[in-house]
Design a protein around this motif. Structure first.
Motif, PDB file in Angstrom:
ATOM      1  N   ARG A  20     -56.323   7.180 -22.878  1.00 55.45           N
ATOM      2  CA  ARG A  20     -55.940   7.739 -24.298  1.00 55.45           C
ATOM      3  C   ARG A  20     -56.086   9.099 -24.171  1.00 55.45           C
ATOM      4  NH1 ARG A  20     -58.914   9.925 -28.469  1.00 55.45           N
ATOM      5  NH2 ARG A  20     -58.068   9.050 -30.429  1.00 55.45           N
ATOM      6  N   ASP A  21     -57.000   9.838 -23.803  1.00 53.81           N
ATOM      7  CA  ASP A  21     -57.056  11.245 -23.795  1.00 53.81           C
ATOM      8  C   ASP A  21     -56.130  11.914 -22.901  1.00 53.81           C
ATOM      9  OD1 ASP A  21     -59.270  11.561 -25.517  1.00 53.81           O
ATOM     10  OD2 ASP A  21     -60.554  11.040 -23.947  1.00 53.81           O
ATOM     11  N   LEU A  22     -55.737  11.271 -21.871  1.00 54.23           N
ATOM     12  CA  LEU A  22     -54.490  11.725 -21.161  1.00 54.23           C
ATOM     13  C   LEU A  22     -53.124  11.699 -21.758  1.00 54.23           C
ATOM     14  CD1 LEU A  22     -55.318  10.348 -17.601  1.00 54.23           C
ATOM     15  CD2 LEU A  22     -55.353  12.762 -18.238  1.00 54.23           C
ATOM     16  N   GLY A  23     -52.741  10.464 -22.425  1.00 52.55           N
ATOM     17  CA  GLY A  23     -51.767  10.344 -23.493  1.00 52.55           C
ATOM     18  C   GLY A  23     -51.609  11.509 -24.434  1.00 52.55           C
ATOM     19  N   ILE A  24     -52.941  11.765 -24.992  1.00 55.15           N
ATOM     20  CA  ILE A  24     -53.043  12.801 -26.066  1.00 55.15           C
ATOM     21  C   ILE A  24     -52.651  14.434 -25.669  1.00 55.15           C
ATOM     22  CG2 ILE A  24     -54.481  14.155 -27.701  1.00 55.15           C
ATOM     23  CD1 ILE A  24     -56.022  11.282 -28.260  1.00 55.15           C
ATOM     24  N   LEU A  25     -53.154  14.459 -24.393  1.00 59.71           N
ATOM     25  CA  LEU A  25     -52.973  15.667 -23.696  1.00 59.71           C
ATOM     26  C   LEU A  25     -51.532  15.901 -23.318  1.00 59.71           C
ATOM     27  CD1 LEU A  25     -54.041  18.199 -22.389  1.00 59.71           C
ATOM     28  CD2 LEU A  25     -54.122  16.959 -20.259  1.00 59.71           C
ATOM     29  N   VAL A  26     -50.803  14.868 -22.868  1.00 63.62           N
ATOM     30  CA  VAL A  26     -49.431  15.105 -22.618  1.00 63.62           C
ATOM     31  C   VAL A  26     -48.535  15.389 -23.956  1.00 63.62           C
ATOM     32  CG1 VAL A  26     -47.333  13.823 -21.699  1.00 63.62           C
ATOM     33  CG2 VAL A  26     -49.375  13.764 -20.267  1.00 63.62           C
ATOM     34  N   ALA A  27     -48.830  14.477 -25.038  1.00 65.69           N
ATOM     35  CA  ALA A  27     -48.463  14.627 -26.208  1.00 65.69           C
ATOM     36  C   ALA A  27     -48.527  16.078 -26.884  1.00 65.69           C
ATOM     37  CB  ALA A  27     -48.614  13.825 -27.220  1.00 65.69           C
ATOM     38  N   ARG A  28     -49.551  16.592 -26.714  1.00 63.75           N
ATOM     39  CA  ARG A  28     -49.995  17.863 -27.345  1.00 63.75           C
ATOM     40  C   ARG A  28     -49.260  19.037 -26.222  1.00 63.75           C
ATOM     41  NH1 ARG A  28     -55.599  18.210 -25.930  1.00 63.75           N
ATOM     42  NH2 ARG A  28     -55.064  20.216 -25.248  1.00 63.75           N
ATOM     43  N   LEU A  29     -49.246  18.661 -25.213  1.00 65.56           N
ATOM     44  CA  LEU A  29     -48.490  19.917 -24.157  1.00 65.56           C
ATOM     45  C   LEU A  29     -47.154  19.952 -24.466  1.00 65.56           C
ATOM     46  CD1 LEU A  29     -50.455  19.340 -20.812  1.00 65.56           C
ATOM     47  CD2 LEU A  29     -50.822  21.169 -22.406  1.00 65.56           C
ATOM     48  N   VAL A  30     -46.312  18.770 -24.486  1.00 66.47           N
ATOM     49  CA  VAL A  30     -45.051  18.604 -24.744  1.00 66.47           C
ATOM     50  C   VAL A  30     -44.774  19.150 -26.145  1.00 66.47           C
ATOM     51  CG1 VAL A  30     -43.166  16.987 -25.048  1.00 66.47           C
ATOM     52  CG2 VAL A  30     -44.812  16.824 -23.143  1.00 66.47           C
ATOM     53  N   LEU A  31     -45.317  18.629 -27.046  1.00 63.49           N
ATOM     54  CA  LEU A  31     -44.784  19.245 -28.434  1.00 63.49           C
ATOM     55  C   LEU A  31     -45.193  20.575 -28.738  1.00 63.49           C
ATOM     56  CD1 LEU A  31     -46.255  15.935 -30.672  1.00 63.49           C
ATOM     57  CD2 LEU A  31     -43.825  16.587 -30.246  1.00 63.49           C
ATOM     58  N   GLY A  32     -46.212  21.086 -28.120  1.00 61.96           N
ATOM     59  CA  GLY A  32     -46.964  22.341 -28.130  1.00 61.96           C
ATOM     60  C   GLY A  32     -45.807  23.220 -27.836  1.00 61.96           C
ATOM     61  N   VAL A  33     -45.219  23.005 -26.397  1.00 63.23           N
ATOM     62  CA  VAL A  33     -44.385  23.768 -25.720  1.00 63.23           C
ATOM     63  C   VAL A  33     -43.059  23.755 -26.749  1.00 63.23           C
ATOM     64  CG1 VAL A  33     -42.875  24.021 -23.777  1.00 63.23           C
ATOM     65  CG2 VAL A  33     -45.182  23.466 -23.402  1.00 63.23           C
ATOM     66  N   ALA A  62     -57.520  15.909 -31.020  1.00 64.31           N
ATOM     67  CA  ALA A  62     -56.827  16.849 -29.786  1.00 64.31           C
ATOM     68  C   ALA A  62     -57.091  16.094 -28.653  1.00 64.31           C
ATOM     69  CB  ALA A  62     -57.517  18.034 -29.769  1.00 64.31           C
ATOM     70  N   GLY A  63     -58.236  15.110 -28.632  1.00 72.26           N
ATOM     71  CA  GLY A  63     -58.455  14.239 -27.297  1.00 72.26           C
ATOM     72  C   GLY A  63     -59.712  15.198 -26.483  1.00 72.26           C
ATOM     73  N   ALA A  64     -60.172  14.616 -25.512  1.00 70.52           N
ATOM     74  CA  ALA A  64     -61.243  15.036 -24.840  1.00 70.52           C
ATOM     75  C   ALA A  64     -60.752  16.155 -24.052  1.00 70.52           C
ATOM     76  CB  ALA A  64     -61.615  14.078 -23.492  1.00 70.52           C
ATOM     77  N   PHE A  65     -59.575  16.452 -23.651  1.00 70.56           N
ATOM     78  CA  PHE A  65     -59.135  17.728 -22.857  1.00 70.56           C
ATOM     79  C   PHE A  65     -58.854  18.778 -23.820  1.00 70.56           C
ATOM     80  CE2 PHE A  65     -58.200  13.895 -20.129  1.00 70.56           C
ATOM     81  CZ  PHE A  65     -59.444  14.036 -19.279  1.00 70.56           C
ATOM     82  N   SER A  66     -59.755  19.228 -24.563  1.00 70.57           N
ATOM     83  CA  SER A  66     -59.404  20.395 -25.684  1.00 70.57           C
ATOM     84  C   SER A  66     -60.431  21.297 -25.779  1.00 70.57           C
ATOM     85  CB  SER A  66     -58.914  19.461 -26.925  1.00 70.57           C
ATOM     86  OG  SER A  66     -59.870  18.808 -27.436  1.00 70.57           O
TER      87      SER A  66
END
Length: 142
Positions: free
Chosen positions: A7-20, A123-127
């Protein structure tokens, strides 16, 4: 596959892609088109208060993109980015149909939905929000 790590990896990927994507669009308005070019473009598209809208859209995209990448204040910036895309949807794109190649709404709809989803799930765990959540209840996800 519903483990917290996945879940947290999925959120991280989504955050990074959308953020960029948001950051790139904001920097395009700031660096490539400049304030005057962005304002003129907004005027041509019939955006209300183009002088203010150009400034606000540019900075929400830049700061919101950075916020998603870093995972800081994601619920706040997720809502702001969603509202920005909602405005783009109704003011500029909805009458052009779905396809982005025709000036349609598919990109702003996808970006807006993604931003809203991140606002809802956090934002998930990696934030940075993970650490801020101890002091800021709005950022807590569980």
């Amino acid at each position: 596959m519903k483990t917290p790590l996945v879940r947290d990896l999925g959120i991280l990927v989504a955050r990074l892609v959308l953020g960029v994507i948001f950051l790139a669009h904001g920097l395009q308005k700031f660096n490539s088109w400049g304030y005057e070019g962005t304002k003129a473009g907004f005027e041509g598209m019939g955006v209300p208060a183009p002088a203010v809208s150009a400034f606000v859209a540019t900075w929400i995209e830049i700061l919101g993109g950075l916020a998603l990448i870093l995972g800081v204040l994601v619920p706040v910036f997720g809502v702001l980015l969603f509202l920005l895309m909602l405005g783009a949807f109704f003011i500029v794109h909805v009458e052009n149909g779905i396809y982005v190649g025709d000036g349609g709404f598919e990109l702003v709809a996808a970006l807006g939905a993604g931003a809203l989803l991140l606002a809802a799930v956090g934002a998930g765990a990696f934030s940075v929000d993970r650490f801020l959540a101890r002091k800021v209840p709005l950022l807590r996800t569980a």
